[in-house]
Design a protein around this motif. Structure first.
Motif, PDB file in Angstrom:
ATOM      1  N   THR A  34       0.827  -1.198   0.000  1.00 29.28           N
ATOM      2  CA  THR A  34       0.000   0.000   0.000  1.00 29.28           C
ATOM      3  C   THR A  34       0.861   1.247   0.000  1.00 29.28           C
ATOM      4  N   HIS A  35       0.200   2.368  -0.132  1.00 30.83           N
ATOM      5  CA  HIS A  35       0.855   3.670  -0.234  1.00 30.83           C
ATOM      6  C   HIS A  35      -0.191   4.714   0.154  1.00 30.83           C
ATOM      7  N   ALA A  36       0.252   5.909   0.493  1.00 37.40           N
ATOM      8  CA  ALA A  36      -0.684   6.975   0.878  1.00 37.40           C
ATOM      9  C   ALA A  36      -1.731   7.249  -0.203  1.00 37.40           C
ATOM     10  N   GLU A  37      -1.387   7.018  -1.461  1.00 32.03           N
ATOM     11  CA  GLU A  37      -2.332   7.230  -2.561  1.00 32.03           C
ATOM     12  C   GLU A  37      -3.382   6.129  -2.662  1.00 32.03           C
ATOM     13  N   ASP A  38      -3.183   5.039  -1.968  1.00 32.94           N
ATOM     14  CA  ASP A  38      -4.124   3.912  -1.988  1.00 32.94           C
ATOM     15  C   ASP A  38      -5.277   4.223  -1.016  1.00 32.94           C
ATOM     16  N   ILE A  39      -6.205   5.025  -1.488  1.00 35.52           N
ATOM     17  CA  ILE A  39      -7.329   5.464  -0.657  1.00 35.52           C
ATOM     18  C   ILE A  39      -8.152   4.274  -0.169  1.00 35.52           C
ATOM     19  N   GLY A  40      -8.321   3.245  -1.005  1.00 37.66           N
ATOM     20  CA  GLY A  40      -9.122   2.074  -0.634  1.00 37.66           C
ATOM     21  C   GLY A  40      -8.418   1.107   0.302  1.00 37.66           C
ATOM     22  N   ARG A  41      -7.119   1.280   0.501  1.00 38.67           N
ATOM     23  CA  ARG A  41      -6.331   0.371   1.350  1.00 38.67           C
ATOM     24  C   ARG A  41      -6.523  -1.079   0.896  1.00 38.67           C
ATOM     25  N   HIS A  42      -6.009  -1.419  -0.268  1.00 35.63           N
ATOM     26  CA  HIS A  42      -6.105  -2.759  -0.864  1.00 35.63           C
ATOM     27  C   HIS A  42      -5.086  -3.682  -0.203  1.00 35.63           C
ATOM     28  N   VAL A  43      -5.322  -4.054   1.050  1.00 37.06           N
ATOM     29  CA  VAL A  43      -4.299  -4.714   1.861  1.00 37.06           C
ATOM     30  C   VAL A  43      -4.658  -6.112   2.360  1.00 37.06           C
ATOM     31  N   VAL A  44      -5.864  -6.594   2.069  1.00 37.70           N
ATOM     32  CA  VAL A  44      -6.282  -7.911   2.555  1.00 37.70           C
ATOM     33  C   VAL A  44      -6.306  -8.884   1.382  1.00 37.70           C
ATOM     34  N   CYS A  45      -5.428  -9.885   1.423  1.00 35.39           N
ATOM     35  CA  CYS A  45      -5.403 -10.908   0.378  1.00 35.39           C
ATOM     36  C   CYS A  45      -6.470 -11.940   0.702  1.00 35.39           C
ATOM     37  N   VAL A  46      -7.420 -12.095  -0.217  1.00 40.05           N
ATOM     38  CA  VAL A  46      -8.540 -13.021   0.007  1.00 40.05           C
ATOM     39  C   VAL A  46      -8.663 -14.002  -1.150  1.00 40.05           C
ATOM     40  N   VAL A  47      -9.415 -15.064  -0.883  1.00 44.40           N
ATOM     41  CA  VAL A  47      -9.844 -15.996  -1.920  1.00 44.40           C
ATOM     42  C   VAL A  47     -11.338 -15.733  -2.092  1.00 44.40           C
ATOM     43  N   VAL A  48     -11.699 -15.163  -3.234  1.00 47.28           N
ATOM     44  CA  VAL A  48     -13.092 -14.749  -3.415  1.00 47.28           C
ATOM     45  C   VAL A  48     -14.014 -15.949  -3.599  1.00 47.28           C
ATOM     46  N   THR A  49     -15.235 -15.776  -3.139  1.00 46.92           N
ATOM     47  CA  THR A  49     -16.280 -16.781  -3.274  1.00 46.92           C
ATOM     48  C   THR A  49     -17.438 -16.176  -4.059  1.00 46.92           C
TER      49      THR A  49
END
Length: 126
Positions: A34-49
């Protein structure tokens, strides 16, 4: 851009890649860095269902439909993806949170979600 080599996961160890296929991450480097520009905070690695994809669509974020103009293939059940921290929490509250890959989830996720909660929803890999 922060270096994936120095980033830490929620377990305090070096951040591991989440997915190269489909290519994920705020930086589209396969990591949930992540980075300060990552407003959404894309930080959780998931396995989508399928259940999660339906939930996400119902709250206005269709992750299933490909968007070629953004180089987004659309997600399928079983894909790994760097999910926004607040979206995972919303899914948790709605009872449909996807499983987490702890080793590939950025330590900044701990600001909103306790490690014990993440561990309860962790994918245990063999």
């Amino acid at each position: 851009m922060p270096s994936p080599e120095t980033a830490r996961n929620v377990l305090g160890k070096p951040l591991q890649p989440c997915s190269m296929e489909p290519l994920t991450g705020f930086f589209r480097d396969g990591c949930c860095n992540t980075h300060a520009e990552d407003i959404g905070r894309h930080v959780v690695c998931v396995v989508v269902t399928e259940e999660f994809l339906e939930f996400s669509r119902s709250v206005g974020n269709d992750l299933s439909t490909p968007l070629p103009e953004y180089h987004f293939p659309g997600l399928q059940p079983g894909d790994r993806w760097c999910l926004c921290l607040t979206r995972w929490k919303e899914a948790l509250d709605a009872g449909c949170a996807p499983q987490i890959i702890l080793e590939a989830s950025h330590q900044s996720a701990l600001k909103l979600i306790p490690l014990s909660v993440m561990q309860e929803h962790a994918l245990l890999e063999a």
